[in-house]
Design a protein around this motif. Structure first.
Motif, PDB file in Angstrom:
ATOM      1  N   LEU A  65     -29.169 -12.119 -17.519  1.00 52.85           N
ATOM      2  CA  LEU A  65     -29.854 -12.045 -17.410  1.00 52.85           C
ATOM      3  C   LEU A  65     -30.628 -11.289 -18.132  1.00 52.85           C
ATOM      4  N   ILE A  66     -32.145 -11.042 -18.537  1.00 51.45           N
ATOM      5  CA  ILE A  66     -32.229 -10.900 -19.644  1.00 51.45           C
ATOM      6  C   ILE A  66     -33.152  -9.110 -19.733  1.00 51.45           C
ATOM      7  N   GLY A  67     -32.496  -8.205 -19.929  1.00 48.84           N
ATOM      8  CA  GLY A  67     -33.268  -7.000 -19.730  1.00 48.84           C
ATOM      9  C   GLY A  67     -33.182  -6.174 -18.776  1.00 48.84           C
ATOM     10  N   ILE A  89     -43.783  -7.758 -12.604  1.00 52.61           N
ATOM     11  CA  ILE A  89     -44.391  -9.453 -12.084  1.00 52.61           C
ATOM     12  C   ILE A  89     -44.979  -9.410 -13.593  1.00 52.61           C
ATOM     13  N   ALA A  90     -45.732 -10.746 -13.909  1.00 57.27           N
ATOM     14  CA  ALA A  90     -46.542 -11.191 -14.593  1.00 57.27           C
ATOM     15  C   ALA A  90     -47.837 -10.883 -13.475  1.00 57.27           C
ATOM     16  N   ASN A  95     -47.172 -15.980 -18.529  1.00 55.75           N
ATOM     17  CA  ASN A  95     -45.948 -17.352 -18.516  1.00 55.75           C
ATOM     18  C   ASN A  95     -45.077 -16.027 -19.447  1.00 55.75           C
ATOM     19  N   GLU A  96     -44.820 -14.595 -18.570  1.00 59.97           N
ATOM     20  CA  GLU A  96     -43.998 -14.359 -19.503  1.00 59.97           C
ATOM     21  C   GLU A  96     -42.319 -13.274 -18.561  1.00 59.97           C
ATOM     22  N   LEU A  97     -41.347 -14.023 -19.537  1.00 55.08           N
ATOM     23  CA  LEU A  97     -40.064 -13.313 -18.893  1.00 55.08           C
ATOM     24  C   LEU A  97     -40.409 -12.020 -17.561  1.00 55.08           C
ATOM     25  N   THR A  98     -40.460 -12.164 -17.186  1.00 54.09           N
ATOM     26  CA  THR A  98     -40.371 -10.863 -15.459  1.00 54.09           C
ATOM     27  C   THR A  98     -38.825 -11.295 -15.406  1.00 54.09           C
TER      28      THR A  98
END
Length: 283
Positions: A65-67, A89-90, A95-98
């Protein structure tokens, strides 16, 4: 295994039909177990009587998991600690990592039909504890009974200037402008009622560290109320900050306590005050 030794030489001997690099890859991919436990270390010690097994199937590596880190997970909920910079959430256009996307992938590894539901959000640049539901029923139960279900929401905020009044309560009616900026209306009953309680933990001429308890949870409530009392949150250019001492927003969701919607159990999750907040006060 008859004599003491190390794992890799043992595998070379037993898998002599495979090339040395192929054997190393099998080990690195987690396909080897010793006495039932997966092992990847080349020099893992082998004792007489140890049972070494090699799986033909490659064990899939679980993405990190990132961040984000999971604090608690059960059949109904996931509670996480989110780092500053990660979107909760985006929007459909992004189209971003959330946090939402990563947790959806996480639950679908055990069941492809699983879903995640947003219960509440933290701003991108706010770190700390947040919660997601694993079903729409649990999401609705929490959102519809938020004031009763959530028994404690505590933030820490690094704000500009020395706060002269060591503790207090800020109450106002919040509205949103056409530019999507929240503000306190000068008129009673004009907007959503917002109540914020604060207590000073440390104060310096340039900066103060506050503990903030939310009585209501309105959009950007803390950020607006800190600006209202003349002490904007550090790094919050939108709401009047001029300080860039942190390189991020000085807001952290430290405590979230709530009644579990299914079990009725009281749960409480607490994270540390970010070290960057504490260190900024020492400068």
């Amino acid at each position: 295994m008859q004599e003491p030794g190390e794992l890799l030489p043992f595998l070379f001997a037993k898998l002599s039909g495979q090339g040395r690099n192929a054997v190393k890859s099998i080990l690195a991919r987690g396909q080897v177990s010793v006495d039932g436990a997966s092992v990847t270390a080349y020099n893992h010690p082998l004792r007489p009587g140890a049972v070494v097994a090699v799986s033909r199937e490659r064990i899939e590596e679980v993405p990190q998991l990132i961040g984000l880190s999971i604090i608690h997970e059960d059949d109904d909920l996931i509670v996480v600690s989110k780092e500053a910079g990660l979107l909760s959430i985006a929007s459909p256009q992004e189209n971003e990592l959330t946090a939402y996307r990563q947790l959806t992938d996480h639950v679908r590894r055990s069941d492809p039909r699983s879903r995640i539901f947003v219960v509440h959000r933290l701003d991108r640049d706010t770190s700390g504890v947040m919660m997601f539901a694993k079903s729409e029923a649990v999401q609705q139960s929490l959102q519809n009974n938020w004031q009763e279900a959530v028994t404690e929401r505590v933030y820490v905020a690094l704000v500009e200037g020395r706060v002269s009044k060591l503790e207090g309560t800020i109450s106002s009616w919040l509205k949103e402008s056409k530019t999507l900026k929240m503000y306190s209306s000068p008129y009673p009953n004009d907007g959503q009622h917002a109540v914020t309680h604060y207590k000073t933990l440390e104060t310096r001429p340039q900066l103060s560290l506050l503990e903030i308890r939310l009585e209501t949870g309105r959009k950007n409530q803390i950020r607006v109320h800190m600006q209202d009392i003349g002490h904007p949150v550090v790094g919050d250019k939108k709401y009047g900050s001029k300080s860039k001492v942190l390189g991020r927003l000085g807001l952290h969701a430290r405590v979230l306590a709530f009644v579990h919607p299914t079990t009725g159990q009281q749960l409480r999750f607490e994270t540390d005050i970010p070290k960057t907040f504490v260190n900024a006060l020492k400068i």
